[in-house]
Design an enzyme around this catalytic site. Structure first.
Site, PDB file in Angstrom:
ATOM      1  N   CYS A   2       1.051  -1.499  -0.322  1.00  8.42           N
ATOM      2  CA  CYS A   2      -0.048  -0.424  -0.286  1.00  8.42           C
ATOM      3  C   CYS A   2       1.202   1.661  -0.303  1.00  8.42           C
ATOM      4  O   CYS A   2       2.176   1.049   0.613  1.00  8.42           O
ATOM      5  CB  CYS A   2      -0.967   0.492   1.231  1.00  8.42           C
ATOM      6  SG  CYS A   2      -2.423  -1.055   1.144  1.00  8.42           S
ATOM      7  N   ARG A  29       4.355  -0.093  -4.928  1.00 14.63           N
ATOM      8  CA  ARG A  29       3.234  -0.743  -3.094  1.00 14.63           C
ATOM      9  C   ARG A  29       2.298  -1.885  -3.633  1.00 14.63           C
ATOM     10  O   ARG A  29       1.941  -2.097  -2.797  1.00 14.63           O
ATOM     11  CB  ARG A  29       3.342   0.370  -2.410  1.00 14.63           C
ATOM     12  CG  ARG A  29       4.834   1.154  -2.960  1.00 14.63           C
ATOM     13  CD  ARG A  29       5.282   2.156  -1.789  1.00 14.63           C
ATOM     14  NE  ARG A  29       4.850   1.444   0.129  1.00 14.63           N
ATOM     15  CZ  ARG A  29       5.495   1.433   0.662  1.00 14.63           C
ATOM     16  NH1 ARG A  29       6.597   1.186   0.366  1.00 14.63           N
ATOM     17  NH2 ARG A  29       5.193   0.712   2.185  1.00 14.63           N
ATOM     18  N   TRP A  76      -2.996  -2.705  -1.741  1.00 16.19           N
ATOM     19  CA  TRP A  76      -2.422  -4.422  -1.929  1.00 16.19           C
ATOM     20  C   TRP A  76      -3.239  -4.691  -1.285  1.00 16.19           C
ATOM     21  O   TRP A  76      -3.254  -4.894   0.600  1.00 16.19           O
ATOM     22  CB  TRP A  76      -1.311  -4.585  -1.974  1.00 16.19           C
ATOM     23  CG  TRP A  76      -0.415  -5.614  -2.103  1.00 16.19           C
ATOM     24  CD1 TRP A  76       0.182  -6.432  -3.395  1.00 16.19           C
ATOM     25  CD2 TRP A  76       0.362  -6.835  -0.983  1.00 16.19           C
ATOM     26  NE1 TRP A  76       0.372  -7.418  -2.799  1.00 16.19           N
ATOM     27  CE2 TRP A  76       0.000  -7.863  -1.884  1.00 16.19           C
ATOM     28  CE3 TRP A  76      -0.683  -7.015   0.241  1.00 16.19           C
ATOM     29  CZ2 TRP A  76       0.359  -8.800  -1.356  1.00 16.19           C
ATOM     30  CZ3 TRP A  76       0.104  -7.990   0.788  1.00 16.19           C
ATOM     31  CH2 TRP A  76       0.489  -8.796  -0.081  1.00 16.19           C
ATOM     32  N   ASN A 102      -1.584   1.993   6.196  1.00 13.03           N
ATOM     33  CA  ASN A 102      -1.146   0.446   5.538  1.00 13.03           C
ATOM     34  C   ASN A 102      -0.313  -0.121   6.762  1.00 13.03           C
ATOM     35  O   ASN A 102       0.550   0.778   7.756  1.00 13.03           O
ATOM     36  CB  ASN A 102       0.192   1.525   4.841  1.00 13.03           C
ATOM     37  CG  ASN A 102       1.697   0.262   4.086  1.00 13.03           C
ATOM     38  OD1 ASN A 102       1.099  -0.300   4.322  1.00 13.03           O
ATOM     39  ND2 ASN A 102       2.698   1.153   4.181  1.00 13.03           N
ATOM     40  N   GLY A 103      -0.527  -1.366   6.598  1.00 18.64           N
ATOM     41  CA  GLY A 103       0.116  -2.627   8.009  1.00 18.64           C
ATOM     42  C   GLY A 103      -1.412  -2.918   7.872  1.00 18.64           C
ATOM     43  O   GLY A 103      -2.588  -3.247   7.162  1.00 18.64           O
ATOM     44  N   GLU A 482      17.873 -16.276  -8.627  1.00 16.37           N
ATOM     45  CA  GLU A 482      17.639 -15.196  -8.942  1.00 16.37           C
ATOM     46  C   GLU A 482      16.436 -15.402 -10.349  1.00 16.37           C
ATOM     47  O   GLU A 482      15.728 -14.696 -10.251  1.00 16.37           O
ATOM     48  CB  GLU A 482      19.011 -13.946  -8.759  1.00 16.37           C
ATOM     49  CG  GLU A 482      18.340 -12.742  -9.202  1.00 16.37           C
ATOM     50  CD  GLU A 482      17.510 -11.833  -8.335  1.00 16.37           C
ATOM     51  OE1 GLU A 482      16.398 -13.124  -6.769  1.00 16.37           O
ATOM     52  OE2 GLU A 482      16.816 -11.411  -8.582  1.00 16.37           O
ATOM     53  N   LYS A 486      13.299 -13.969 -10.771  1.00 16.88           N
ATOM     54  CA  LYS A 486      12.731 -13.128 -12.282  1.00 16.88           C
ATOM     55  C   LYS A 486      11.579 -13.495 -12.591  1.00 16.88           C
ATOM     56  O   LYS A 486      10.470 -12.924 -13.439  1.00 16.88           O
ATOM     57  CB  LYS A 486      13.900 -12.918 -12.148  1.00 16.88           C
ATOM     58  CG  LYS A 486      14.684 -11.960 -11.585  1.00 16.88           C
ATOM     59  CD  LYS A 486      14.667 -10.300 -11.133  1.00 16.88           C
ATOM     60  CE  LYS A 486      13.534 -10.611 -10.445  1.00 16.88           C
ATOM     61  NZ  LYS A 486      14.253 -10.079  -9.055  1.00 16.88           N
ATOM     62  N   GLU A 489       8.023 -14.161 -11.559  1.00 13.00           N
ATOM     63  CA  GLU A 489       7.471 -12.741 -11.043  1.00 13.00           C
ATOM     64  C   GLU A 489       6.451 -12.298 -11.881  1.00 13.00           C
ATOM     65  O   GLU A 489       5.666 -11.380 -11.240  1.00 13.00           O
ATOM     66  CB  GLU A 489       8.092 -12.253  -9.286  1.00 13.00           C
ATOM     67  CG  GLU A 489       9.119 -11.931 -10.145  1.00 13.00           C
ATOM     68  CD  GLU A 489       9.824 -10.930  -8.936  1.00 13.00           C
ATOM     69  OE1 GLU A 489       9.018 -10.495  -8.252  1.00 13.00           O
ATOM     70  OE2 GLU A 489      11.077 -11.256  -8.735  1.00 13.00           O
ATOM     71  N   HIS A 505      17.531 -36.079  -8.857  1.00 12.88           N
ATOM     72  CA  HIS A 505      16.930 -36.459  -7.910  1.00 12.88           C
ATOM     73  C   HIS A 505      15.350 -36.824  -7.889  1.00 12.88           C
ATOM     74  O   HIS A 505      15.057 -36.475  -6.820  1.00 12.88           O
ATOM     75  CB  HIS A 505      17.805 -36.304  -6.527  1.00 12.88           C
ATOM     76  CG  HIS A 505      19.134 -36.454  -6.887  1.00 12.88           C
ATOM     77  ND1 HIS A 505      19.782 -38.468  -6.483  1.00 12.88           N
ATOM     78  CD2 HIS A 505      19.971 -36.550  -6.309  1.00 12.88           C
ATOM     79  CE1 HIS A 505      20.796 -38.302  -6.317  1.00 12.88           C
ATOM     80  NE2 HIS A 505      21.379 -37.296  -6.820  1.00 12.88           N
ATOM     81  N   LYS A 604       6.323  -4.325  -3.706  1.00 16.96           N
ATOM     82  CA  LYS A 604       7.553  -3.348  -3.495  1.00 16.96           C
ATOM     83  C   LYS A 604       8.285  -3.974  -2.412  1.00 16.96           C
ATOM     84  O   LYS A 604       9.139  -4.597  -1.969  1.00 16.96           O
ATOM     85  CB  LYS A 604       8.339  -2.955  -4.349  1.00 16.96           C
ATOM     86  CG  LYS A 604       9.817  -3.014  -4.240  1.00 16.96           C
ATOM     87  CD  LYS A 604      10.152  -1.424  -5.126  1.00 16.96           C
ATOM     88  CE  LYS A 604      11.601  -1.742  -5.595  1.00 16.96           C
ATOM     89  NZ  LYS A 604      11.908  -3.030  -6.488  1.00 16.96           N
TER      90      LYS A 604
HETATM   91  C1  F6R Z   1      12.234  -9.891  -5.874  1.00 12.69           C
HETATM   92  C2  F6R Z   1      12.221  -8.872  -5.469  1.00 12.69           C
HETATM   93  C3  F6R Z   1      11.548  -9.106  -3.429  1.00 12.69           C
HETATM   94  C4  F6R Z   1      12.555  -8.414  -2.671  1.00 12.69           C
HETATM   95  C5  F6R Z   1      11.710  -9.276  -1.042  1.00 12.69           C
HETATM   96  C6  F6R Z   1      12.472  -8.469  -0.092  1.00 12.69           C
HETATM   97  O1  F6R Z   1      12.335  -8.661  -7.511  1.00 12.69           O
HETATM   98  O2  F6R Z   1      12.117  -7.581  -5.593  1.00 12.69           O
HETATM   99  O3  F6R Z   1      11.901 -10.788  -3.565  1.00 12.69           O
HETATM  100  O4  F6R Z   1      14.101  -9.217  -2.674  1.00 12.69           O
HETATM  101  O5  F6R Z   1      10.519  -8.439  -1.084  1.00 12.69           O
HETATM  102  O6  F6R Z   1      12.465  -6.698  -0.150  1.00 12.69           O
HETATM  103  P1  F6R Z   1      13.761  -5.819   0.358  1.00 12.69           P
HETATM  104  O7  F6R Z   1      14.929  -6.147   0.072  1.00 12.69           O
HETATM  105  O8  F6R Z   1      13.394  -4.339   0.028  1.00 12.69           O
HETATM  106  O9  F6R Z   1      13.710  -6.187   1.513  1.00 12.69           O
END
Ligand code: F6R
Length: 609
Positions: A2, A29, A76, A102-103, A482, A486, A489, A505, A604
């Site tokens: 949010c 967000r 969100w 937010n929360g 990673e 990517k 997601e 396995h 994010k």
């Molecule tokens: C994926 C991504 C998330 C963040 C995770 C941690 O692309 O960005 O997996 O890495 O939510 O976020 P931070 O780094 O802000 O603690």
């Protein structure tokens, strides 16, 4: 999770346009519903609905609301699905008290039940709405003459959970009330205008003068003044001037923030590597003093942590080094004591899972070093030593430049540790350092240039697939993890990463004709075994994609190849190898018709557990 923005101004402009623009900057967000409330001539106006900001704005003209004070929210969903009713802002029964949140208010059910018994009518299923009704209830109490701020404090004392709350009241037509606990809120200061937002880019166009609200602080903003208090005592914080530019929070001609941020990596890494030598030295001696080290992070930051873990293990030899996904910290909390160093990594510096682990660790005497991108955010504030990536704001939900900046900072630290532990002599250290600093920006630029077109072409091949595997060995495993994260997601292709040796396995069972298998294959001690793993997959009809160096035999066994330059330092590999995978994910998402900046169900900054 949010995004919130609030503005109060004495200049005669309507704030709704600034709020709408600010919400666009916070869209990373959350983006399932949006709303704005303003006060105009003592009257509250609210517009809100489910949908993205652009869609709702086109439908309702959010940006044309009248008034010089207002609050906005992009959601969100946690409690209640995306709908007009559940969109913020929320109001009390009178419609005079307006709140965005937010929360999570954890005790909202119990509070709501009490309020219902007292005759309050609720319009939404959200936890947030209780706040407005609790305020109404407090202000109704005729037996004590409550100022609005005191009523606000009494309500805050009743709620449990996490919050960044912003509130306006028709009878206080210039004032914004704010409070934070675990969810971020920053204040922006201009002479005639004050801003509050979940993140700095929301108001960066108007001011760079910022105060980061700390946990437990309550603030009131009027066009002329900022008043902050904590536990009844006034706080006089020193505003900081942020170095981010307004352009850094814009797409600057790129179709998406993610692509822009991929291209910004050479600069982001160069700036990050300009870290102060004193800070590196302090971090290195803290690491060497500790009995054990625990890397702690989530998601992409956890993959950077894994690179750090591999390097630290190699250098520190017998010193125990652990890697912990922050939400699983409890299994390791018996290790939290004065002898432990926690190494926390977080782009936002606000991830609740990380904060929840750091609080007990700190109480039990552990030392904390952190890497974050957002200056003065909560995680650096909980740390004894804060290292910063200088990547600029990252708006795309999928982390790219901040990830490689984290890895480059860990590589810098690894070089220092190699020297400080006597693993290398001064001359070699100086050479390694020089080549790291000069090589990283240059090599990342050439990886982008040489592989972008290839990533785009490959995306058209794999975008019809439903699954993909990413295989690697040793220090390349974080890259595979990673790459898979990517791809899944943002393109929603189901992707999984495995140590290549483990693939036989179990995972190999579902491999069939054209199943994409992406091999992360540097020409190092793992080369022969990776080749065998590629053969095993090929024999089942897999479509082999390798990310490798030009002299690796795997090229002949691959259907598609990304070539990355052989770097002088192996520490650079997790950066060069991951970039083609970032671009592949980006182009696969675009090809499949999805917005890579706003993957569904994600936000994010994750400020819930
Ligand atoms: C994926 C991504 C998330 C963040 C995770 C941690 O692309 O960005 O997996 O890495 O939510 O976020 P931070 O780094 O802000 O603690």
């Amino acid at each position: 999770m949010c995004g919130i923005i609030a503005i109060t101004t004495s200049s005669k402009v309507n704030v709704s346009k600034m709020i709408t623009d600010g919400l666009k900057k916070l869209e990373y967000r959350g983006y399932d519903s949006v709303g704005i409330a303003t006060i105009n001539n003592g009257k509250i106006n609210i517009l809100k609905d489910a949908g993205t900001i652009d869609k709702v704005n086109n439908r309702l003209s959010l940006e044309n609301l009248q008034g010089t004070i207002g609050i906005g929210h992009t959601r969100w969903a946690t409690h209640g699905p995306p709908s007009r009713e559940n969109a913020h802002p929320h109001s009390d029964c009178t419609g005079n008290i307006i709140v965005v949140h937010n929360g999570i208010i954890e005790n909202y059910l119990e509070l709501k039940e009490n309020l219902l018994k007292k005759g309050h009518n609720f319009s939404s299923e959200t936890d947030s709405e209780v706040f407005a009704h609790l305020m109404e209830e407090e202000l109704k109490q005729k037996n004590h003459e409550l100022s609005f701020i005191n009523a606000f404090k009494r309500v805050l004392a009743k709620i449990e959970g996490t919050y960044a709350i912003t509130l306006i009241h028709s009878e206080e037509p210039e004032t914004i009330f704010l409070a934070r606990k675990d969810s971020p809120l920053v204040i922006g200061i201009r002479e005639d205008t004050k801003f509050a937002a979940s993140d700095i880019p929301a108001f960066l166009e108007y001011t760079k003068k910022v105060i980061v609200l700390k946990n437990g602080e309550i603030a009131t903003l009027t066009p002329q003044a900022v008043y902050i208090e904590k536990n009844g005592f006034r706080i006089q914080p020193k505003p900081v001037i942020v170095s981010w530019t307004a352009a850094s929070a814009q797409k600057s001609g790129y179709p998406h923030f993610m692509l822009k941020e991929i291209h910004e990596q050479p600069i982001a890494l160069r700036n990050t590597l300009k870290i102060d030598l004193n800070v590196i030295n302090k971090a290195s001696s803290k690491i060497l003093d500790a009995e054990r080290i625990i890397f702690l992070a989530c998601g992409t930051s956890y993959h950077a942590a894994l690179s750090g873990y591999h390097q630290f293990q190699r250098i520190l030899k017998k010193k125990p080094v652990y890697k912990v996904i922050a939400s699983e910290f409890e299994s390791y909390s018996h290790l939290f004591d004065e002898e432990t160093l926690i190494f926390a990594i977080s782009q936002s510096g606000e991830t609740l899972d990380v904060m929840k682990a750091l609080s007990p660790a700190r109480k039990l005497g552990a030392s904390i070093i952190s890497i974050a991108n957002v200056v003065d955010s909560s995680i650096p504030r909980l740390s004894h030593i804060s290292l910063y990536t200088k990547a600029g704001p990252e708006i795309g939900v999928a982390a790219t430049k901040t990830h490689t900046a984290q890895v480059s900072l860990l590589a810098r630290l690894a070089l220092q540790l190699e020297y400080d532990t006597g693993l290398v002599e001064k001359n070699e250290f100086n050479q390694n350092l020089e080549s790291l600093i000069s090589e990283i920006p240059q090599v990342t630029r050439s990886v982008i240039n040489q592989n972008e077109f290839k990533a785009k072409s490959l995306a058209s091949i794999i975008s019809n697939q439903n699954h993909a595997y990413f295989l690697a060995r040793g220090m390349s495993i974080p890259v595979a993890l990673e790459g898979a994260l990517k791809l899944k997601e943002i393109s929603y292709i189901h992707a999984e990463a495995f140590p290549a040796g483990e693939s036989k396995h179990g995972p190999i069972a579902i491999v069939e004709s054209m199943f994409p298998v992406i091999m992360i294959a540097p020409n190092d001690r793992t080369a022969k075994k990776m080749l065998s793993n590629a053969e095993e997959m090929r024999a089942r009809g897999a479509y082999i994609i390798s990310v490798t160096e030009k002299d690796h035999n795997i090229i002949e066994r691959s259907d598609y190849t990304f070539i990355v330059p052989k770097t002088m330092s192996p520490l650079v590999r997790p950066i060069t190898y991951v970039i083609p995978l970032q671009m592949l994910a980006y182009y696969a998402a675009v090809r499949r018709g999805f917005d890579p900046d706003k993957p569904k169900n994600l936000a994010k900054t994750v400020t819930v557990e």
